[in-house]
Design a protein around this motif. Structure first.
Motif, mmCIF file in Angstrom:
data_model
loop_
_atom_site.group_PDB
_atom_site.id
_atom_site.type_symbol
_atom_site.label_atom_id
_atom_site.label_comp_id
_atom_site.label_asym_id
_atom_site.label_seq_id
_atom_site.Cartn_x
_atom_site.Cartn_y
_atom_site.Cartn_z
ATOM 1 N N SER A 81 0.835 -1.209 0.000
ATOM 2 C CA SER A 81 0.000 0.000 0.000
ATOM 3 C C SER A 81 0.870 1.261 0.000
ATOM 4 O O SER A 81 0.533 2.243 -0.663
ATOM 5 N N SER A 82 1.988 1.227 0.714
ATOM 6 C CA SER A 82 2.862 2.402 0.698
ATOM 7 C C SER A 82 3.526 2.564 -0.672
ATOM 8 O O SER A 82 3.655 3.680 -1.177
ATOM 9 N N LEU A 83 3.936 1.455 -1.299
ATOM 10 C CA LEU A 83 4.496 1.547 -2.644
ATOM 11 C C LEU A 83 3.457 2.029 -3.651
ATOM 12 O O LEU A 83 3.753 2.815 -4.548
ATOM 13 N N GLY A 84 2.233 1.562 -3.516
ATOM 14 C CA GLY A 84 1.160 2.025 -4.390
ATOM 15 C C GLY A 84 0.868 3.501 -4.200
ATOM 16 O O GLY A 84 0.625 4.224 -5.156
ATOM 17 N N GLY A 85 0.890 3.957 -2.933
ATOM 18 C CA GLY A 85 0.661 5.373 -2.659
ATOM 19 C C GLY A 85 1.758 6.246 -3.245
ATOM 20 O O GLY A 85 1.486 7.303 -3.822
ATOM 21 N N ILE A 86 3.003 5.795 -3.125
ATOM 22 C CA ILE A 86 4.117 6.554 -3.707
ATOM 23 C C ILE A 86 3.988 6.581 -5.230
ATOM 24 O O ILE A 86 4.181 7.625 -5.860
ATOM 25 N N GLY A 87 3.626 5.448 -5.814
ATOM 26 C CA GLY A 87 3.427 5.402 -7.263
ATOM 27 C C GLY A 87 2.315 6.328 -7.716
ATOM 28 O O GLY A 87 2.444 7.025 -8.728
ATOM 29 N N LEU A 88 1.229 6.357 -6.974
ATOM 30 C CA LEU A 88 0.112 7.235 -7.306
ATOM 31 C C LEU A 88 0.521 8.700 -7.217
ATOM 32 O O LEU A 88 0.181 9.510 -8.092
#
Length: 76
Positions: free
Chosen positions: A9-16
């Motif tokens: 979820s943190s990697l997805g948030g950074i990607g977003l």
């Protein structure tokens, strides 16, 4: 299992956030007449430089009095 979910979820948030940052960037071109003229002159100068200083133009010509080749031969 929760650590993996937190990681993804943190990697997805950074990607977003990165995607939003790239999409919000201003990619507009110059709109004023002066800016367009300056851009056109810079493109023309870059094109002339690419033609004048390419490998074939530089290495297939005889050295002139202003070339460093001729100056090195005199001093050596």
């Amino acid at each position: 299992m929760s650590a993996i979910l937190i990681l993804f979820s943190s990697l997805g948030g950074i990607g977003l956030l990165l995607v939003i940052l790239v999409l919000r960037r201003s990619t507009s071109r110059t709109e004023s007449a002066d800016g367009l003229r300056i851009e056109h002159e810079a493109r023309s100068q870059a094109q002339m430089d690419r033609v004048s200083y390419n490998a074939r133009a530089v290495h297939n010509s005889m050295p002139t009095a202003s070339d460093s080749y001729r100056q090195r031969r005199r001093s050596g």
